[in-house]
Design an enzyme around this catalytic site. Structure first.
Site, PDB file in Angstrom:
ATOM      1  CG  ASP A   1      -2.215   0.711   0.999  1.00  0.00           C
ATOM      2  OD1 ASP A   1      -2.244   1.598   0.117  1.00  0.00           O
ATOM      3  OD2 ASP A   1      -3.193   0.413   1.692  1.00  0.00           O
ATOM      4  CE1 TYR A   2      -0.292   3.523  -4.469  1.00  0.00           C
ATOM      5  CE2 TYR A   2      -0.878   5.833  -4.368  1.00  0.00           C
ATOM      6  CZ  TYR A   2      -0.761   4.660  -5.086  1.00  0.00           C
ATOM      7  OH  TYR A   2      -1.101   4.639  -6.413  1.00  0.00           O
TER       8      TYR A   2
END
Length: 216
Positions: A128-129
């Site tokens: 995920d970012y």
């Protein structure tokens, strides 16, 4: 494609409830499985997220720790992922959270032992970012970006998104310093290349090659 969201709603107060499919594991798995088949029939690899436990964060606070028993995890939160993996999903995104104090993005028990060895996943795990950097800045289990990269890579996380904070020069230095074995870099690279081959991105004449940077 960074979808579908397979988090099973556990508390309506959770800030990402509107992104979920519902609170019934079978419903989430059924809709998610259809989504995967539809997306991948168009030549786009689906990414199952967020593996696993994200929606069970304490007091429904986004990114808060997760305290959950093995049975509830297996009977509720993992069901949609198992169903979608059987449908052939080729990408998985780990959760931001930690489960019983262990960040998912640095947990080989989940990302390798469960996901790959038990559930048979053979695709690519993407972060995920900023998730890998959070091992240092949020979870405080790493002192440097290089250490964060080592933890994530060894756990089974193959690709850093949205850009390189830990899997760039920091990872190169970590390999040279003996902090992480080169075999883990090779393992991740092989998985990414295999996915590109499956999608035809390395085929002669693929139009995207003409648009690629000269140094790419």
């Amino acid at each position: 494609g960074l979808a579908p969201v397979l988090d099973v709603t556990r508390d309506a107060r959770w800030g990402r409830t509107e992104e979920t499919i519902g609170e019934d594991p079978y419903l989430v798995g059924s809709v998610g499985t259809a989504y995967v088949r539809g997306l991948q029939s168009a030549g786009i690899h689906a990414t199952l997220k967020h593996f696993a436990g994200y929606s069970a964060s304490r007091a429904a606070r986004n990114m808060a720790p997760v305290a959950i028993g093995r049975r509830e995890l297996a009977d509720v939160l993992l069901v949609p992922f198992e169903m979608a993996l059987r449908a052939g999903a080729r990408s998985v995104m780990p959760s931001y959270t930690d489960i019983d104090g262990v960040p998912v993005s640095a947990d080989p028990t989940l990302l390798t032992g469960l996901l790959r060895d038990e559930l048979g996943f053979e695709g690519v795990v993407v972060s995920d970012y900023f998730e890998i950097a959070f091992l240092q800045t949020q979870h405080a289990v790493a002192e440097t970006p290089g250490q964060a990269a080592a933890l994530a890579l060894e756990a089974g996380l193959d690709v850093e998104l949205p850009s390189m904070a830990c899997y760039g020069p920091a990872l190169v230095d970590a390999v040279r310093d003996g902090l992480v074995a080169e075999e883990f870099v090779d393992r991740a690279a092989a998985r990414v290349l295999r996915q590109k081959c499956d999608l035809g991105l390395l085929d002669p004449g693929w139009p995207g090659l003409e648009a690629a940077p000269a140094n790419g």
